[in-house]
Motif scaffolding. Sequence first.
Motif, PDB file in Angstrom:
ATOM      1  N   MET A   1      82.483  26.572   5.163  1.00  9.41           N
ATOM      2  CA  MET A   1      83.282  27.672   5.759  1.00  9.41           C
ATOM      3  C   MET A   1      84.378  28.109   4.954  1.00  9.41           C
ATOM      4  O   MET A   1      85.375  27.481   4.786  1.00  9.41           O
ATOM      5  CB  MET A   1      83.779  27.226   7.002  1.00  9.41           C
ATOM      6  N   THR A   2      84.607  29.398   4.629  1.00 13.87           N
ATOM      7  CA  THR A   2      85.495  29.670   3.849  1.00 13.87           C
ATOM      8  C   THR A   2      86.095  31.011   4.508  1.00 13.87           C
ATOM      9  O   THR A   2      85.584  32.260   4.965  1.00 13.87           O
ATOM     10  CB  THR A   2      85.063  30.598   2.508  1.00 13.87           C
ATOM     11  N   VAL A   3      87.495  30.779   4.597  1.00 16.34           N
ATOM     12  CA  VAL A   3      88.309  32.001   5.334  1.00 16.34           C
ATOM     13  C   VAL A   3      88.334  33.187   4.218  1.00 16.34           C
ATOM     14  O   VAL A   3      88.848  32.966   3.069  1.00 16.34           O
ATOM     15  CB  VAL A   3      89.606  31.486   5.463  1.00 16.34           C
ATOM     16  N   GLU A   4      87.888  34.489   4.697  1.00 14.67           N
ATOM     17  CA  GLU A   4      88.011  35.478   3.804  1.00 14.67           C
ATOM     18  C   GLU A   4      89.393  36.111   4.039  1.00 14.67           C
ATOM     19  O   GLU A   4      89.762  36.416   5.161  1.00 14.67           O
ATOM     20  CB  GLU A   4      86.869  36.447   4.265  1.00 14.67           C
ATOM     21  N   SER A   5      90.140  36.300   2.868  1.00 16.27           N
ATOM     22  CA  SER A   5      91.209  37.040   2.768  1.00 16.27           C
ATOM     23  C   SER A   5      90.958  38.360   2.617  1.00 16.27           C
ATOM     24  O   SER A   5      91.008  38.860   1.176  1.00 16.27           O
ATOM     25  CB  SER A   5      92.231  36.422   1.881  1.00 16.27           C
ATOM     26  N   ALA A   6      90.557  39.273   3.528  1.00 12.99           N
ATOM     27  CA  ALA A   6      90.175  40.639   3.267  1.00 12.99           C
ATOM     28  C   ALA A   6      91.469  41.485   3.193  1.00 12.99           C
ATOM     29  O   ALA A   6      92.483  41.172   3.433  1.00 12.99           O
ATOM     30  CB  ALA A   6      89.643  41.108   4.718  1.00 12.99           C
ATOM     31  N   LYS A   7      91.226  42.403   2.176  1.00 13.66           N
ATOM     32  CA  LYS A   7      92.219  43.318   1.897  1.00 13.66           C
ATOM     33  C   LYS A   7      92.257  44.293   3.208  1.00 13.66           C
ATOM     34  O   LYS A   7      91.142  44.773   3.548  1.00 13.66           O
ATOM     35  CB  LYS A   7      91.863  44.079   0.771  1.00 13.66           C
TER      36      LYS A   7
ATOM     37  N   ARG B   1      85.651  43.177  -0.190  1.00 13.30           N
ATOM     38  CA  ARG B   1      85.840  43.291   1.345  1.00 13.30           C
ATOM     39  C   ARG B   1      87.188  44.035   1.387  1.00 13.30           C
ATOM     40  O   ARG B   1      88.204  43.382   1.338  1.00 13.30           O
ATOM     41  CB  ARG B   1      85.813  41.921   1.814  1.00 13.30           C
TER      42      ARG B   1
ATOM     43  N   ALA C   1      96.293  40.460   4.418  1.00 10.46           N
ATOM     44  CA  ALA C   1      96.563  39.855   5.421  1.00 10.46           C
ATOM     45  C   ALA C   1      94.988  39.156   5.884  1.00 10.46           C
ATOM     46  O   ALA C   1      94.152  39.354   5.402  1.00 10.46           O
ATOM     47  CB  ALA C   1      96.458  41.003   6.697  1.00 10.46           C
TER      48      ALA C   1
ATOM     49  N   VAL D   1      87.359  36.014  10.082  1.00  8.33           N
ATOM     50  CA  VAL D   1      86.341  36.615   9.615  1.00  8.33           C
ATOM     51  C   VAL D   1      86.147  35.960   8.165  1.00  8.33           C
ATOM     52  O   VAL D   1      87.021  35.613   7.259  1.00  8.33           O
ATOM     53  CB  VAL D   1      86.626  38.045   9.165  1.00  8.33           C
ATOM     54  N   LEU D   2      84.733  35.487   7.831  1.00 15.12           N
ATOM     55  CA  LEU D   2      84.407  34.752   6.745  1.00 15.12           C
ATOM     56  C   LEU D   2      83.469  35.538   5.919  1.00 15.12           C
ATOM     57  O   LEU D   2      83.254  36.765   5.993  1.00 15.12           O
ATOM     58  CB  LEU D   2      83.469  33.416   7.067  1.00 15.12           C
ATOM     59  N   LYS D   3      83.564  35.032   4.377  1.00 15.26           N
ATOM     60  CA  LYS D   3      82.891  35.758   3.262  1.00 15.26           C
ATOM     61  C   LYS D   3      81.504  36.177   3.623  1.00 15.26           C
ATOM     62  O   LYS D   3      80.841  37.266   3.660  1.00 15.26           O
ATOM     63  CB  LYS D   3      82.775  34.888   2.287  1.00 15.26           C
ATOM     64  N   GLU D   4      80.669  35.210   4.593  1.00 15.43           N
ATOM     65  CA  GLU D   4      79.338  35.473   4.811  1.00 15.43           C
ATOM     66  C   GLU D   4      79.180  36.501   6.160  1.00 15.43           C
ATOM     67  O   GLU D   4      78.001  36.833   6.238  1.00 15.43           O
ATOM     68  CB  GLU D   4      78.648  34.029   5.170  1.00 15.43           C
TER      69      GLU D   4
END
Lengths: 225, 225
Positions: free
Chosen positions: A1-7, A87, B6, B45-48
């Motif tokens: 599980m990787t937390v996506e640091s979305a822009k 992303r 964010a 929200v994750l990368k996948e």
Amino acid sequence: MTVESAKLTVDTVAFAVHQATLEVLLIKRKYDPFKAQWALPGGFVLKEDNNLVNAAERELEEETNVSNVYLEQLYTFGDVGRDPRGRVVTVAYLALLREEEFALRASADASGVAWWPLSELPTLAFDHEQIINYAYQRLKYKIEYSPAAFKLLQDKFTLRDLQTVYEAVIGHSIDNRNFRKKFLGSGVLKELDETSREASFRPARLYAFSEAEFEKLPDRPVFVF
Amino acid sequence: MTVESAKLTVDTVAFAVHQATLEVLLIKRKYDPFKAQWALPGGFVLKEDNNLVNAAERELEEETNVSNVYLEQLYTFGDVGRDPRGRVVTVAYLALLREEEFALRASADASGVAWWPLSELPTLAFDHEQIINYAYQRLKYKIEYSPAAFKLLQDKFTLRDLQTVYEAVIGHSIDNRNFRKKFLGSGVLKELDETSREASFRPARLYAFSEAEFEKLPDRPVFVF
DNA sequence: ACAAAAGTGTTGCTACTACACCCATGA
DNA sequence: TCATGGGTGTAGTAGCAACACTTTTGT
């Protein structure tokens, strides 16, 4: 599980009615991606923005010189692939205003700013065409049950002005007798003691919108034509 | 100028009508912040996740075992201060489903899962009470002009079932003659050759919703009572 | 007096509200 | 036969759509 640091970005679809035509405010991008293409005004949310609508207001002012207008959140677009940089999630806003109130001025990331008729849009960057379509649907609904039309008008306006706004938004003409009857009967228009003297014909009475009277309307008022 | 990276989360307000009561699906948080408090199912929200609704579906299934239900985007909440961990923006979703279809199961970040009547909510984490209120307003509107009610029902239902859903959502009772007249007259209900035999009284006819007929309705149909 | 847009009423129809009793079934 | 929810009809009203001519003003 990787937390996506979305822009996170914000983009604004600003509408105005000009010469009986519904128009959208666009900027010409100065930098890649989509350099030199038309796009919605918007950009990255910054640390100093303390909420999302502030970010949208700031970007709109920076890129077009439009400020202090009605803004409401529309929808958030976050599909992977909508931005070539990776992303990037964008929160889209809807703005309603009058063109005459603002002198457009390009700056920051924009090499141009202009109003485009909704029916003659250029090729747009990102998924901005889709966002504009979504915004237009929302505007068509809003005008039927909310005071949205008045955001597109001056404080003082004639019934003809109001009808022109409705016609530009819904895309077809309206019987003027029924239109006037409905609005005058609704109580939301304050009749003023002034007229607009435009040319060599009968001057039209001016009206103002009454927010207070609108709030008094039973449940969900309907201005469908 | 600093680009804010964010953190992005999704949260879902899942509604169901159970015993004539509108209920919301909540989880009990296992970890800080707001450890041991009730909250909406949701998470980062994750990368996948290749779009936002996928992320909402995934989190809902992980935390509650509910999957494969109607989901629509509601609103994005991004005020600074809504999450003690810093700038966390959440995209809220609305889900509509039937409680009976799912066996709830807590897991991942949840130490409990339960349906709560909307009128008796516990103290909630973050700004989740505000999000639920927003979702409830949306549901009340949607049920008046969209087939939302049918997402809260089985495929086959009696007119009484349908009326119960409407009453639970709008919060007041409806005259059954007018209710039936409107729905039967609208053409969106397919009358089935079956009846529901519930107890020692007259069995009720079963109906099914016809999406196709709904689409044929002129413009924006109105199911207001 | 003319050109141009402002302003005005009626009729038919449809759709809603309000309201109370009989029907069908299983126990 | 009784208890229980299922199922039905009408009359009054309000609001909408369709439709064309007269009025006011400046030149």
